[in-house]
Design an enzyme around this catalytic site. Sequence first.
Site: not given
Ligand code: NAD
Ligand code: WQD
Length: 339
Positions: A123, A148, A152
């Site tokens: 991330s 979190y 990562k």
């Molecule tokens: P998500 O929660 O939809 O998907 C994660 C999946 O992993 C789920 O299906 C959950 O059931 C499974 N899981 C969780 N813990 C587990 C475990 N211990 N064993 C087996 N399965 C497990 O999340 P996502 O948004 O699809 O994110 C996927 C990956 O990408 C994550 O590692 C997340 O941290 C990373 N990521 C997400 C974002 C975002 O904003 N969505 C941004 C950056 C990084």
């Molecule tokens: C986006 C913008 C908020 C909700 C997060 C994690 C990052 C990654 C992606 C997993 C920001 C604003 C949000 C609301 C708002 N996740 N906001 N009202 O914080 O950029 O990133 O998700 O890996 O690690 O930190 O994403 O969607 O929460 O926010 O005004 O109800 O929207 O302040 O500016 P963020 P977000």
Amino acid sequence: MILVTGGAGYIGSHTVLVLLEAGYDVVVFDNLSNGSEEALTRVEHLAGKKAHFEHGDIRDRERLDEVLSIYPVTAAIHFAGLKAVGESMKKPLEYFDNNVSGSVHLLQALRQAGVFNIVFSSSATVYGDPGTPVFNENMPTGTPSNTYGYTKLVVEELLKKTQAADPRWRVALLRYFNPVGAHHSGTIGEDPAGIPNNLLPFIAQVAVGKRDQLSIFGGDYPTEDGTCLRDYIHVMDLAEGHVSALKAIERFDHGGVGIWNLGGGKGHSVLEMVEAFEQASGRSVPYKIVARREGDLAQFWADPGKAKRELDWEVKRSLHDMMADTWRWQSQNPNGYRE
Ligand code: NAD
Ligand code: WQD
């Protein structure tokens, strides 16, 4: 065959679809703590081909060994983990256990099975607050503002050190910016449990009438309209980036670690997101501006040049596509996968 941990979740399910369509065989390993088998059923309909599903937890080494003994896995894409920023501050042990210990068990199981290719979901949060809005891969990692984010960063270090000690490993660290959107069909998408933490699922739930109004966290940032800027990336572009990264590490002459930003290289403000969603959906999204949220940076976006050069990958979908596809998913599935 590709092992996809967390493949029943949001980004995982879209990536499974892209893998199947690209001709890969896939086995999903997921404990369903935040994922859904229904997503995989829908992926099967879209792809005309099935991914194998194995229920299991990445902290369960025996179960991992069992699955790896059944399928001829050649690479892993590792999505499984917990991702809620606020919850991570209250439950550090759960986050380190799932994200860090889970990854250690996965790497041990892969090594035992002779699988050394891995793509990891990192991330942009690992950059911390570098003092410039454009993040590129040459910058040192920083101090993530939440637990979190730390997990990562720790898993990135775990993978780098594992690779340094054993050059058989080929590792891709993919630093995602802000994934949003859904498959164009509107049949698979993001299905957050409870109150959404992220902006776009919240906006979509306001538009569909599930929530009264959006709270915008801060209107006094040093940006053009006072709200924060983020680099939003369509989940299908992101999913395609994984296949490109998988191919890139397979091309490494020797083992190695590739670090790539997956983002569009452009920031959009919260108000711009609200307006674009209103346009795409034809619904109004009432909002109020409230206090800033702790830990938010004013603005950042990806330098996407390295991914373009080395992966031959760049985003193809527009902000309008992100909004229209989110709306199609949300309006057709107001309760997500739960009917
Ligand atoms: P998500 O929660 O939809 O998907 C994660 C999946 O992993 C789920 O299906 C959950 O059931 C499974 N899981 C969780 N813990 C587990 C475990 N211990 N064993 C087996 N399965 C497990 O999340 P996502 O948004 O699809 O994110 C996927 C990956 O990408 C994550 O590692 C997340 O941290 C990373 N990521 C997400 C974002 C975002 O904003 N969505 C941004 C950056 C990084
Ligand atoms: C986006 C913008 C908020 C909700 C997060 C994690 C990052 C990654 C992606 C997993 C920001 C604003 C949000 C609301 C708002 N996740 N906001 N009202 O914080 O950029 O990133 O998700 O890996 O690690 O930190 O994403 O969607 O929460 O926010 O005004 O109800 O929207 O302040 O500016 P963020 P977000």
